[in-house]
Design a protein around this motif. Structure first.
Motif, PDB file in Angstrom:
ATOM      1  N   ARG A 204       0.766  -1.245  -0.016  1.00  0.00           N
ATOM      2  CA  ARG A 204      -0.006   0.010  -0.064  1.00  0.00           C
ATOM      3  C   ARG A 204       0.743   1.127   0.101  1.00  0.00           C
ATOM      4  NH1 ARG A 204      -3.360  -0.955   4.048  1.00  0.00           N
ATOM      5  NH2 ARG A 204      -4.922  -2.033   2.513  1.00  0.00           N
ATOM      6  N   MET A 205       1.977   1.274   0.613  1.00  0.00           N
ATOM      7  CA  MET A 205       2.824   2.457   0.996  1.00  0.00           C
ATOM      8  C   MET A 205       4.003   2.248  -0.051  1.00  0.00           C
ATOM      9  SD  MET A 205       0.778   4.193   3.011  1.00  0.00           S
ATOM     10  CE  MET A 205       2.031   5.654   3.143  1.00  0.00           C
ATOM     11  N   SER A 206       4.141   1.334  -0.878  1.00  0.00           N
ATOM     12  CA  SER A 206       5.131   1.232  -1.635  1.00  0.00           C
ATOM     13  C   SER A 206       4.761   1.990  -3.074  1.00  0.00           C
ATOM     14  CB  SER A 206       5.352  -0.244  -1.922  1.00  0.00           C
ATOM     15  OG  SER A 206       6.380  -0.511  -2.821  1.00  0.00           O
ATOM     16  N   SER A 207       6.214   2.222  -3.747  1.00  0.00           N
ATOM     17  CA  SER A 207       5.975   2.777  -5.062  1.00  0.00           C
ATOM     18  C   SER A 207       5.740   1.754  -6.079  1.00  0.00           C
ATOM     19  CB  SER A 207       7.279   3.669  -5.526  1.00  0.00           C
ATOM     20  OG  SER A 207       8.331   2.912  -5.283  1.00  0.00           O
ATOM     21  N   ASN A 208       5.832   0.477  -5.716  1.00  0.00           N
ATOM     22  CA  ASN A 208       5.923  -0.712  -6.614  1.00  0.00           C
ATOM     23  C   ASN A 208       4.298  -0.988  -6.613  1.00  0.00           C
ATOM     24  OD1 ASN A 208       6.463  -2.740  -8.453  1.00  0.00           O
ATOM     25  ND2 ASN A 208       7.480  -3.913  -6.741  1.00  0.00           N
ATOM     26  N   GLN A 209       3.746  -1.051  -7.634  1.00  0.00           N
ATOM     27  CA  GLN A 209       2.308  -1.353  -7.776  1.00  0.00           C
ATOM     28  C   GLN A 209       2.182  -2.251  -8.889  1.00  0.00           C
ATOM     29  OE1 GLN A 209      -0.072  -0.561  -5.470  1.00  0.00           O
ATOM     30  NE2 GLN A 209       1.474   0.351  -4.219  1.00  0.00           N
ATOM     31  N   PRO A 210       2.333  -3.529  -8.782  1.00  0.00           N
ATOM     32  CA  PRO A 210       2.236  -4.372 -10.069  1.00  0.00           C
ATOM     33  C   PRO A 210       0.789  -4.492 -10.651  1.00  0.00           C
ATOM     34  CG  PRO A 210       2.485  -5.767  -7.964  1.00  0.00           C
ATOM     35  CD  PRO A 210       2.626  -4.126  -7.594  1.00  0.00           C
ATOM     36  N   TYR A 211       0.675  -5.000 -11.751  1.00  0.00           N
ATOM     37  CA  TYR A 211      -0.572  -5.005 -12.482  1.00  0.00           C
ATOM     38  C   TYR A 211      -0.963  -6.540 -12.377  1.00  0.00           C
ATOM     39  CZ  TYR A 211      -4.026  -6.021 -16.060  1.00  0.00           C
ATOM     40  OH  TYR A 211      -5.257  -6.423 -16.694  1.00  0.00           O
ATOM     41  N   TRP A 212      -2.248  -6.771 -11.454  1.00  0.00           N
ATOM     42  CA  TRP A 212      -2.562  -8.192 -11.191  1.00  0.00           C
ATOM     43  C   TRP A 212      -3.501  -8.695 -12.430  1.00  0.00           C
ATOM     44  CZ3 TRP A 212       0.751  -9.624  -7.647  1.00  0.00           C
ATOM     45  CH2 TRP A 212       0.783  -8.691  -6.767  1.00  0.00           C
ATOM     46  N   ASP A 213      -3.159  -9.848 -13.047  1.00  0.00           N
ATOM     47  CA  ASP A 213      -3.914 -10.213 -14.010  1.00  0.00           C
ATOM     48  C   ASP A 213      -5.167 -10.823 -13.515  1.00  0.00           C
ATOM     49  OD1 ASP A 213      -2.141 -10.317 -16.896  1.00  0.00           O
ATOM     50  OD2 ASP A 213      -1.072 -10.823 -15.136  1.00  0.00           O
ATOM     51  N   PHE A 214      -5.036 -11.369 -12.256  1.00  0.00           N
ATOM     52  CA  PHE A 214      -6.194 -11.983 -11.592  1.00  0.00           C
ATOM     53  C   PHE A 214      -5.799 -11.490 -10.101  1.00  0.00           C
ATOM     54  CE2 PHE A 214      -5.206 -15.165 -14.942  1.00  0.00           C
ATOM     55  CZ  PHE A 214      -6.736 -15.201 -15.236  1.00  0.00           C
ATOM     56  N   GLU A 215      -7.140 -11.427  -9.535  1.00  0.00           N
ATOM     57  CA  GLU A 215      -7.195 -11.077  -8.050  1.00  0.00           C
ATOM     58  C   GLU A 215      -7.978 -11.698  -7.041  1.00  0.00           C
ATOM     59  OE1 GLU A 215      -6.451  -6.555  -5.675  1.00  0.00           O
ATOM     60  OE2 GLU A 215      -6.699  -6.669  -7.504  1.00  0.00           O
ATOM     61  N   ALA A 216      -7.683 -11.848  -5.719  1.00  0.00           N
ATOM     62  CA  ALA A 216      -8.362 -12.685  -4.926  1.00  0.00           C
ATOM     63  C   ALA A 216      -8.398 -11.979  -3.572  1.00  0.00           C
ATOM     64  CB  ALA A 216      -8.238 -14.103  -4.794  1.00  0.00           C
ATOM     65  N   GLU A 217      -9.454 -12.246  -2.784  1.00  0.00           N
ATOM     66  CA  GLU A 217      -9.296 -11.797  -1.468  1.00  0.00           C
ATOM     67  C   GLU A 217      -8.645 -12.394  -0.488  1.00  0.00           C
ATOM     68  OE1 GLU A 217     -11.194  -9.263   1.738  1.00  0.00           O
ATOM     69  OE2 GLU A 217     -11.204  -8.880  -0.573  1.00  0.00           O
ATOM     70  N   GLN A 218      -8.687 -13.896  -0.539  1.00  0.00           N
ATOM     71  CA  GLN A 218      -8.025 -14.624   0.236  1.00  0.00           C
ATOM     72  C   GLN A 218      -6.642 -15.444  -0.410  1.00  0.00           C
ATOM     73  OE1 GLN A 218      -8.728 -14.656   3.487  1.00  0.00           O
ATOM     74  NE2 GLN A 218     -10.762 -13.671   3.102  1.00  0.00           N
ATOM     75  N   ILE A 219      -5.763 -15.551   0.570  1.00  0.00           N
ATOM     76  CA  ILE A 219      -4.633 -16.137   0.121  1.00  0.00           C
ATOM     77  C   ILE A 219      -4.754 -17.710  -0.489  1.00  0.00           C
ATOM     78  CG2 ILE A 219      -2.277 -17.250   0.935  1.00  0.00           C
ATOM     79  CD1 ILE A 219      -1.919 -15.011   2.641  1.00  0.00           C
ATOM     80  N   SER A 220      -5.613 -18.095   0.180  1.00  0.00           N
ATOM     81  CA  SER A 220      -5.950 -19.590  -0.254  1.00  0.00           C
ATOM     82  C   SER A 220      -6.690 -19.625  -1.647  1.00  0.00           C
ATOM     83  CB  SER A 220      -6.853 -20.438   0.631  1.00  0.00           C
ATOM     84  OG  SER A 220      -8.101 -19.590   0.803  1.00  0.00           O
TER      85      SER A 220
END
Length: 306
Positions: A204-220
């Motif tokens: 959140r506070m990083s300048s590194n903001q990658p592009y996510w092709d997919f995104e999920a709420e949970q790690i699992s």
């Protein structure tokens, strides 16, 4: 006016037994001590409670008015003391803590096994949730302490760092990067990436903001996407020790690495119970074990038999 509990007890005893002698015996006091207590409460009230004659002892009108109120006051006080004692006993027999899910699954299991051996009669309640929720629970007294990441909110709470946990990349063994020991963000950006709430919070506070092709709420959920060949995800290094990760490859992330500071959240004005303190010590010790295990996984070093 300060309430004279001993004086009220003496007053009720005399009214119930009818004489100073019988009341003193019931309270295991001398008649002189009992007389002093009555004299003190009468002086504080500025009026007599008994009519004393050579033949009988009777309540004055003021005494008759006070008697039922005095009984009710002592009953309420005894009830409050009993409830407080029961609450203290419950506090000694139960520990309630908050914990973020990724640490609940990677650190708490083995820790609670040891805790059950050390304190077999103490029940543990774990309320797992997001760090902000845990901080609110600590602040509100719903939990004795929280195990979470450092946050920029709830400044009135204490945060005691325990470990800096790094994030790692996880991919399938047939992925083009699977034979690598480490990978940079530039290299990751060339492949399909799967985001999740935990890595998003860390960045959140990083300048590194990658592009996510997919995104999920949970790690699992993100890991299940990895297993289906959708791409690579990033997660806390301790998480990889959970069942179901054996068929995946772990890569260290460089340039720059991502980490989070893990520690205990407590209220400075709320002393911890002894079981809570013991549990916190065991958790801190378990972090060292988990960190060493994570290092062996990352380097491919087999675990030595105990």
């Amino acid at each position: 006016m300060r309430v004279d509990v001993l004086g009220l007890q003496a007053f009720i005893a005399i009214a119930d037994h009818g004489t100073f002698g019988a009341a003193a015996k019931a309270l295991n006091l001398s008649q002189t001590a009992l007389s002093h207590r009555i004299a003190k409460i009468e002086t504080e009230l500025g009026l007599p409670l008994f009519v004393r004659t050579t033949r009988k002892l009777a309540l004055t009108q003021e005494g008759l008015a006070l008697l039922p109120r005095a009984r009710r006051a002592l009953v309420d006080l005894e009830k409050a003391m009993t409830e407080l004692k029961q609450l203290g006993q419950l506090r000694r027999q139960e520990v309630t803590m908050g914990c973020i899910p990724s640490l609940a699954t990677s650190v708490l299991g083995e820790t609670l096994t040891r805790f059950a051996q050390v304190m077999p009669n103490v029940r543990v309640r774990v309320m797992d949730g997001y760090a902000r929720v845990i901080a609110t629970q600590v602040n509100g007294g719903e939990v004795e302490f929280g195990l979470a990441v450092r946050m920029g909110t709830h400044y009135e709470l204490d945060f005691k760092p325990v470990m800096t946990e790094h994030f790692v990349a996880v991919c399938r063994r047939d992925h083009p990067l699977a034979d690598r020991g480490s990978v940079s963000w530039d290299e990751l950006s060339e492949h399909c990436l799967i985001g999740n709430t935990v890595i998003n919070s860390a960045l959140r506070m990083s300048s590194n903001q990658p592009y996510w092709d997919f995104e999920a709420e949970q790690i699992s959920t993100a890991v299940s996407f990895v297993k289906h060949g959708l791409g690579i995800t990033l997660l806390p290094e301790f998480e990889q020790q959970q069942p179901g990760y054996q068929d995946l490859r772990t890569l260290r992330v460089t340039g720059p690495g991502v980490s989070r500071e893990v520690g205990f959240i407590t209220r400075p004005d709320m002393p911890l119970s002894r079981p809570a303190s013991v549990l916190m010590d065991l958790i801190a010790a378990q972090f060292q074990v988990v960190a060493q295990r994570a290092e062996r996984i990352a380097t491919g070093t087999p675990e030595r038999p105990a």
